[in-house]
Scaffold this active site. Structure first.
Site, PDB file in Angstrom:
ATOM      1  N   HIS A   1       0.937  -1.210   0.132  1.00  0.00           N
ATOM      2  CA  HIS A   1      -0.097  -0.059  -0.118  1.00  0.00           C
ATOM      3  C   HIS A   1       1.359   1.450  -0.377  1.00  0.00           C
ATOM      4  O   HIS A   1       2.342   1.206   0.068  1.00  0.00           O
ATOM      5  CB  HIS A   1      -0.849  -0.065   1.263  1.00  0.00           C
ATOM      6  CG  HIS A   1      -1.890  -1.014   1.724  1.00  0.00           C
ATOM      7  ND1 HIS A   1      -3.430  -1.004   2.457  1.00  0.00           N
ATOM      8  CD2 HIS A   1      -2.164  -1.756   0.136  1.00  0.00           C
ATOM      9  CE1 HIS A   1      -3.445  -2.088   1.418  1.00  0.00           C
ATOM     10  NE2 HIS A   1      -3.599  -2.664   0.688  1.00  0.00           N
TER      11      HIS A   1
ATOM     12  N   GLU B   1       0.980   3.516   1.718  1.00  0.00           N
ATOM     13  CA  GLU B   1       1.607   4.267   3.172  1.00  0.00           C
ATOM     14  C   GLU B   1       2.596   3.253   3.554  1.00  0.00           C
ATOM     15  O   GLU B   1       3.573   4.152   4.409  1.00  0.00           O
ATOM     16  CB  GLU B   1       0.181   4.437   4.064  1.00  0.00           C
ATOM     17  CG  GLU B   1      -1.025   4.897   3.769  1.00  0.00           C
ATOM     18  CD  GLU B   1      -2.029   3.739   3.148  1.00  0.00           C
ATOM     19  OE1 GLU B   1      -2.966   4.018   3.279  1.00  0.00           O
ATOM     20  OE2 GLU B   1      -1.567   3.124   2.702  1.00  0.00           O
TER      21      GLU B   1
ATOM     22  N   CYS C   1      -5.783   1.306   5.664  1.00  0.00           N
ATOM     23  CA  CYS C   1      -6.665   0.165   5.845  1.00  0.00           C
ATOM     24  C   CYS C   1      -5.877  -0.813   7.357  1.00  0.00           C
ATOM     25  O   CYS C   1      -5.197   0.207   8.082  1.00  0.00           O
ATOM     26  CB  CYS C   1      -6.138  -1.127   4.980  1.00  0.00           C
ATOM     27  SG  CYS C   1      -4.515  -1.543   5.236  1.00  0.00           S
TER      28      CYS C   1
ATOM     29  N   CYS D   1      -1.744  -0.937   7.697  1.00  0.00           N
ATOM     30  CA  CYS D   1      -1.470   0.490   7.447  1.00  0.00           C
ATOM     31  C   CYS D   1      -1.485   1.211   8.475  1.00  0.00           C
ATOM     32  O   CYS D   1      -0.259   1.303   8.665  1.00  0.00           O
ATOM     33  CB  CYS D   1      -1.867   1.227   6.305  1.00  0.00           C
ATOM     34  SG  CYS D   1      -1.214   0.931   4.500  1.00  0.00           S
TER      35      CYS D   1
END
Length: 139
Positions: free
Chosen positions: A68, A70, A96, A99
């Protein structure tokens, strides 16, 4: 619009532009980490270094090893001389749960995002950890 909000919108536009680097077809996500009004890291969703730039399988399902935005931004800091204590994360989509855990451990104190995600567990965890979380209004 005050100066803080204007900066938030500016950094979010930059995160949106950065998301365009992603090869993912289903969703392109960009992230910036800002500390003391300086961008100290950036990231977008995609495969790990050295992997093919294909994020979805033949059934249009995201491959399990896709990182992801992040996570990419946070791990990039680990390879630099910077640290993210007290910083702000600008991310195009709500984080999410996985993260969110990284954000908490990285010492990020504020998260600004532009689009809701179908699950709220990541944002809920951030708030529980005392991190300021803000959905950026259109403007």
């Amino acid at each position: 619009m005050d100066k803080k909000e204007a900066l938030d919108h500016r950094y979010m536009r930059m995160a949106q532009i950065w998301s365009e680097n992603s090869y993912c077809q289903r969703r392109q996500v960009g992230a910036l980490i800002v500390k003391d009004n300086m961008i100290i890291s950036d990231g977008y969703n995609g495969t790990p270094s050295g992997f093919e730039n294909v994020c979805e399988d033949e059934n249009d399902v995201t491959k399990p090893y896709v990182l992801h935005a992040e996570a990419n931004a946070i791990t990039k800091i680990a390879r630099s001389s910077n640290n993210s204590d007290g910083s702000t994360l600008y991310v195009t989509d709500a984080p999410c749960i996985e993260c969110a855990k990284l954000i908490i451990q990285a010492g990020i104190r504020r998260v600004v995002y532009a689009r809701e995600y179908r699950f709220t567990d990541g944002v809920d965890l951030l708030r529980r950890a005392g991190i300021e979380v803000e959905l950026l209004s259109k403007g």
